[in-house]
Design an enzyme around this catalytic site. Structure first.
Site, PDB file in Angstrom:
ATOM      1  N   PHE A 149       0.707  -1.095   0.032  1.00  0.00           N
ATOM      2  CA  PHE A 149       0.047  -0.021   0.141  1.00  0.00           C
ATOM      3  C   PHE A 149       0.763   1.103   0.207  1.00  0.00           C
ATOM      4  O   PHE A 149       0.318   2.221  -0.317  1.00  0.00           O
ATOM      5  CB  PHE A 149      -1.098   0.098   1.254  1.00  0.00           C
ATOM      6  CG  PHE A 149      -0.238   0.529   2.588  1.00  0.00           C
ATOM      7  CD1 PHE A 149      -0.064   1.703   2.936  1.00  0.00           C
ATOM      8  CD2 PHE A 149       0.147  -0.649   3.393  1.00  0.00           C
ATOM      9  CE1 PHE A 149       0.515   2.022   4.160  1.00  0.00           C
ATOM     10  CE2 PHE A 149       0.856  -0.202   4.769  1.00  0.00           C
ATOM     11  CZ  PHE A 149       1.120   0.946   4.981  1.00  0.00           C
ATOM     12  N   LYS A 173      -1.338  -7.156  -9.541  1.00  0.00           N
ATOM     13  CA  LYS A 173      -2.311  -6.906  -8.590  1.00  0.00           C
ATOM     14  C   LYS A 173      -1.989  -5.930  -7.529  1.00  0.00           C
ATOM     15  O   LYS A 173      -0.961  -6.149  -6.931  1.00  0.00           O
ATOM     16  CB  LYS A 173      -2.334  -8.299  -7.833  1.00  0.00           C
ATOM     17  CG  LYS A 173      -3.725  -8.852  -7.151  1.00  0.00           C
ATOM     18  CD  LYS A 173      -3.848  -8.517  -5.588  1.00  0.00           C
ATOM     19  CE  LYS A 173      -2.967  -8.302  -4.608  1.00  0.00           C
ATOM     20  NZ  LYS A 173      -3.631  -7.452  -3.650  1.00  0.00           N
ATOM     21  N   GLU A 176      -4.977  -3.809  -2.322  1.00  0.00           N
ATOM     22  CA  GLU A 176      -6.456  -3.828  -2.132  1.00  0.00           C
ATOM     23  C   GLU A 176      -6.841  -2.393  -1.428  1.00  0.00           C
ATOM     24  O   GLU A 176      -7.722  -1.758  -1.324  1.00  0.00           O
ATOM     25  CB  GLU A 176      -7.116  -4.736  -1.511  1.00  0.00           C
ATOM     26  CG  GLU A 176      -6.748  -5.106  -0.079  1.00  0.00           C
ATOM     27  CD  GLU A 176      -5.425  -5.875  -0.094  1.00  0.00           C
ATOM     28  OE1 GLU A 176      -4.712  -5.970  -1.002  1.00  0.00           O
ATOM     29  OE2 GLU A 176      -5.355  -6.815   0.989  1.00  0.00           O
ATOM     30  N   SER A 226       5.196  -7.119   3.202  1.00  0.00           N
ATOM     31  CA  SER A 226       5.818  -7.542   4.548  1.00  0.00           C
ATOM     32  C   SER A 226       6.618  -8.874   4.627  1.00  0.00           C
ATOM     33  O   SER A 226       6.347  -9.638   3.629  1.00  0.00           O
ATOM     34  CB  SER A 226       4.572  -7.687   5.452  1.00  0.00           C
ATOM     35  OG  SER A 226       3.622  -8.530   5.155  1.00  0.00           O
ATOM     36  N   CYS A 281       9.416   1.646   3.371  1.00  0.00           N
ATOM     37  CA  CYS A 281      10.369   0.705   3.904  1.00  0.00           C
ATOM     38  C   CYS A 281      11.724   0.976   4.098  1.00  0.00           C
ATOM     39  O   CYS A 281      12.659   0.609   4.525  1.00  0.00           O
ATOM     40  CB  CYS A 281      10.288  -0.382   2.619  1.00  0.00           C
ATOM     41  SG  CYS A 281      10.852   0.044   1.132  1.00  0.00           S
ATOM     42  N   GLU A 380       9.286  -4.623  13.059  1.00  0.00           N
ATOM     43  CA  GLU A 380       8.963  -3.633  12.237  1.00  0.00           C
ATOM     44  C   GLU A 380       7.555  -3.111  12.778  1.00  0.00           C
ATOM     45  O   GLU A 380       6.770  -3.908  12.923  1.00  0.00           O
ATOM     46  CB  GLU A 380       8.605  -4.038  10.682  1.00  0.00           C
ATOM     47  CG  GLU A 380       8.220  -2.945   9.871  1.00  0.00           C
ATOM     48  CD  GLU A 380       8.234  -3.417   8.410  1.00  0.00           C
ATOM     49  OE1 GLU A 380       7.402  -4.411   8.126  1.00  0.00           O
ATOM     50  OE2 GLU A 380       8.555  -2.601   7.641  1.00  0.00           O
TER      51      GLU A 380
HETATM   52  P1  NAD Z   1       1.156  -6.817   2.796  1.00  0.00           P
HETATM   53  O1  NAD Z   1       2.478  -7.795   2.965  1.00  0.00           O
HETATM   54  O2  NAD Z   1       0.246  -6.720   3.954  1.00  0.00           O
HETATM   55  O3  NAD Z   1       0.791  -6.832   1.269  1.00  0.00           O
HETATM   56  C1  NAD Z   1       1.354  -6.759   0.324  1.00  0.00           C
HETATM   57  C2  NAD Z   1       0.787  -7.517  -0.644  1.00  0.00           C
HETATM   58  O4  NAD Z   1       0.173  -8.843  -0.557  1.00  0.00           O
HETATM   59  C3  NAD Z   1      -0.694  -7.006  -1.181  1.00  0.00           C
HETATM   60  O5  NAD Z   1      -0.801  -6.827  -2.696  1.00  0.00           O
HETATM   61  C4  NAD Z   1      -1.685  -7.817  -0.190  1.00  0.00           C
HETATM   62  O6  NAD Z   1      -2.949  -8.136  -1.049  1.00  0.00           O
HETATM   63  C5  NAD Z   1      -0.936  -9.163  -0.425  1.00  0.00           C
HETATM   64  N1  NAD Z   1      -1.232  -9.974   0.721  1.00  0.00           N
HETATM   65  C6  NAD Z   1      -1.289  -9.568   1.901  1.00  0.00           C
HETATM   66  N2  NAD Z   1      -1.397 -10.866   2.790  1.00  0.00           N
HETATM   67  C7  NAD Z   1      -1.405 -11.669   2.311  1.00  0.00           C
HETATM   68  C8  NAD Z   1      -1.343 -13.122   2.254  1.00  0.00           C
HETATM   69  N3  NAD Z   1      -1.664 -13.382   3.743  1.00  0.00           N
HETATM   70  N4  NAD Z   1      -1.502 -14.161   1.266  1.00  0.00           N
HETATM   71  C9  NAD Z   1      -1.210 -13.783   0.074  1.00  0.00           C
HETATM   72  N5  NAD Z   1      -1.127 -12.156  -0.207  1.00  0.00           N
HETATM   73  C10 NAD Z   1      -1.374 -11.491   0.967  1.00  0.00           C
HETATM   74  O7  NAD Z   1       2.237  -5.294   3.007  1.00  0.00           O
HETATM   75  P2  NAD Z   1       1.623  -3.869   2.983  1.00  0.00           P
HETATM   76  O8  NAD Z   1       0.854  -3.810   4.393  1.00  0.00           O
HETATM   77  O9  NAD Z   1       0.766  -3.654   1.878  1.00  0.00           O
HETATM   78  O10 NAD Z   1       2.954  -3.062   2.901  1.00  0.00           O
HETATM   79  C11 NAD Z   1       3.738  -2.745   4.077  1.00  0.00           C
HETATM   80  C12 NAD Z   1       4.852  -3.618   3.926  1.00  0.00           C
HETATM   81  O11 NAD Z   1       5.569  -3.738   2.763  1.00  0.00           O
HETATM   82  C13 NAD Z   1       5.875  -3.224   5.127  1.00  0.00           C
HETATM   83  O12 NAD Z   1       6.359  -4.539   5.715  1.00  0.00           O
HETATM   84  C14 NAD Z   1       7.134  -2.649   4.399  1.00  0.00           C
HETATM   85  O13 NAD Z   1       8.343  -2.701   4.912  1.00  0.00           O
HETATM   86  C15 NAD Z   1       7.004  -3.606   3.019  1.00  0.00           C
HETATM   87  N6  NAD Z   1       7.556  -2.748   1.957  1.00  0.00           N
HETATM   88  C16 NAD Z   1       8.797  -3.140   1.581  1.00  0.00           C
HETATM   89  C17 NAD Z   1       9.516  -2.741   0.633  1.00  0.00           C
HETATM   90  C18 NAD Z   1      10.964  -3.132   0.229  1.00  0.00           C
HETATM   91  O14 NAD Z   1      11.162  -2.677  -0.929  1.00  0.00           O
HETATM   92  N7  NAD Z   1      11.582  -4.164   0.975  1.00  0.00           N
HETATM   93  C19 NAD Z   1       8.686  -1.542  -0.139  1.00  0.00           C
HETATM   94  C20 NAD Z   1       7.595  -1.256   0.012  1.00  0.00           C
HETATM   95  C21 NAD Z   1       6.887  -1.854   1.310  1.00  0.00           C
END
Ligand code: NAD
Length: 493
Positions: A149, A173, A176, A226, A281, A380
């Protein structure tokens, strides 16, 4: 109420799933639209369109594909302010920050436009008498992107422009929680002369991700999110034989040496920890002060952070916007309480900030007297919460940094070249800032976390993008009429 659609084979189509979820403005709580949680049949349609488009698209000349990136760039530049506004409204970061994000998004397209140069292979003449060897790069196939997000505009474009410039087709994708900005980006992509199926958008959540991971029609997966989900994606995509890169969570340390120049250091720390309400991040979330740096830096830091204005990111003069949701707000305030229970001292407590009561706000928070073994240092939080740990020496500081399970970004603030040299050499993280709080590499360099922050081999953007989105093929050849000997190439050199 606006209901978002998917973009499949060049058309906007409603999801076949009836499941709709609200997309909210985190600053006001207002429902902006409804996003469908698409099902397997929506994904199948997108993958079928991408597969069908693939043979013709990979045969479009590399130069024409590169040129298309120039056209895309111009269209994005023309819509820059609309894209930035969309980011602020659905994600919450301030308008100047959102504008900078869109600038980075555009920079990805600029880097992808270099594909006629970056996609070149290599050749060596006479690996045996009259025998030449050459490696060419070809597209991988149908590629998918699953994104978080916190960068609704930029992160999807870490992948999409490079993938299609290299001759792949793509299924995205979006998160959401922030699907509106990519809907706008796809409206812009739709204005290009792209064959149907080259780019596809499937809105949704976990079911779409699971479908992508097991889909036989998808060859490569790029994930950002994450750490726990990155691990699921990495393991399951690998189990079905896909190429995969999974960028995970982070906990970024900022080491402040006694000779750091106070004012720019304080500005760097503030921008890193509290910009985008700590939801980057690359956000610095732990300060490690070395020796008497603590006395020099922390009082002016607390003073400057106390003056930050919390509010709706659309308003002038606001420094810190909302966090993404009410759930995130609760999680972050819980973290602050737990750290205080563990012995931290809140020298600035953001649990009751100003801002719209219907929005999701947490103010800048600084926790002093934090010990390196506390969970607030190793886990985190992803909010505007900064922990301060003290170290006696630079060696001690590096040890604290390297104890982290994550290894995304780290920064050092000092004027000493020797300290920088040591830090750069010893620190276990993929991205290092020297007097820079958010050392996110520009599009022309790889974005390269280590440890739990990255699973895979090939990082995002820069030269790594071409490595990820191409497969190498090595051809060894000889022509007898040109004088090659007819013996065994394998044996005779
Ligand atoms: P998230 O992991 O909750 O979601 C990321 C994606 O995975 C979304 O599209 C979501 O729909 C999907 N998703 C979520 N839970 C899932 C599951 N159980 N099974 C399958 N798909 C699932 O992450 P977020 O809250 O949207 O974003 C924040 C996180 O992203 C933080 O941990 C941040 O550090 C990380 N991030 C990392 C970088 C990097 O370059 N390393 C960059 C941006 C964000």
């Amino acid at each position: 109420m606006r209901v978002l659609e998917n973009y499949i084979a060049g058309n906007w189509v409603p999801s076949s799933s009836g499941e709709l979820h609200p997309v909210t403005d985190p600053a006001t709580g207002e429902v902006l639209a409804e996003v469908p949680f698409s099902d397997r049949s929506d994904l199948d349609a997108a993958v079928a369109a991408a597969r069908e488009a693939l043979p013709a698209w990979r045969d479009v000349s590399t130069i024409a594909r590169g040129r298309l990136m120039f056209e895309l760039r111009q269209k994005l530049v023309a819509r820059r302010s609309d894209l930035a506004r969309s980011v602020t409204v659905e994600m919450g970061k301030t308008l100047p920050d959102a504008d900078a994000e869109v600038g980075r998004m555009i920079e990805m397209v600029e880097a992808a436009a270099a594909v006629p140069t970056t996609m070149q292979g290599r050749i060596l003449e006479d690996v045996a008498r009259g025998v030449d060897a050459e490696t060419i790069r070809q597209p991988v196939g149908v590629c998918a992107g699953i994104v978080p997000f916190n960068f609704p505009a930029m992160v999807p474009f870490w992948f999409l422009p490079f993938a299609i410039a290299c001759g792949n087709t793509f299924v995205l994708k979006p998160s959401e929680q922030v699907p509106l900005t990519q809907t706008l980006a796809f409206e812009i992509l739709d204005e290009l002369d792209l064959p149907p199926g080259v780019v596809n958008l499937v809105n949704g959540s976990r079911a779409v991700v699971e479908g992508i991971l097991e889909h036989p029609g998808i060859d490569a997966v790029s994930f950002v999110g994450s750490a726990p989900v990155a691990r699921i994606v990495y393991e399951r995509a690998a189990a079905t034989g896909k190429r995969v890169q999974a960028l995970g969570g982070a906990k970024n340390h900022m080491v402040v040496c006694p000779d750091a120049v106070v004012e720019p250091t304080v500005n760097g720390l503030i921008g890193s920890a509290f910009g985008a309400a700590g939801q980057r991040c690359m956000a610095g979330s732990v300060i490690v002060t070395v020796g008497d740096a603590h006395e020099r830096i922390i009082p002016p830091l607390v003073e400057a952070a106390s003056a930050l204005k919390v509010g709706n990111g659309l308003e002038d003069g606001v420094d810190v916007g909302p966090v993404i949701s009410a759930e995130a707000c609760d999680r972050i305030t819980d973290w602050i309480g737990r750290a205080i229970d563990d012995g931290a001292v809140a020298v600035l407590d953001g649990r009751e900030p100003s801002g719209n009561a219907d929005g999701s706000f947490v103010g800048p928070t600084i926790l002093d007297r934090v010990e390196p073994e506390m969970p607030i240092v190793s886990e985190e939080v992803f909010g505007p919460v900064l922990a301060v740990v003290r170290a006696e020496t630079l060696d001690d500081a590096i040890e604290i940094v390297n104890a982290s399970p994550f290894g995304n970004g780290v920064s050092i603030f000092t004027e000493s070249g020797a300290a920088v040299r040591k830090f750069r050499h010893d620190v276990e993280a993929g991205m290092v800032g020297v007097n820079i709080g958010v050392a996110a590499p520009v599009a022309f360099f790889p974005f390269s976390g280590w440890k739990a922050s990255f699973l895979g081999d090939i990082h995002a953007h820069g030269p790594d993008a071409v490595d990820f989105f191409t497969r190498k093929k090595t051809v060894t050849s000889r022509y007898f009429s040109g004088g090659a000997t007819s013996g065994s190439y394998f044996v005779e050199r």
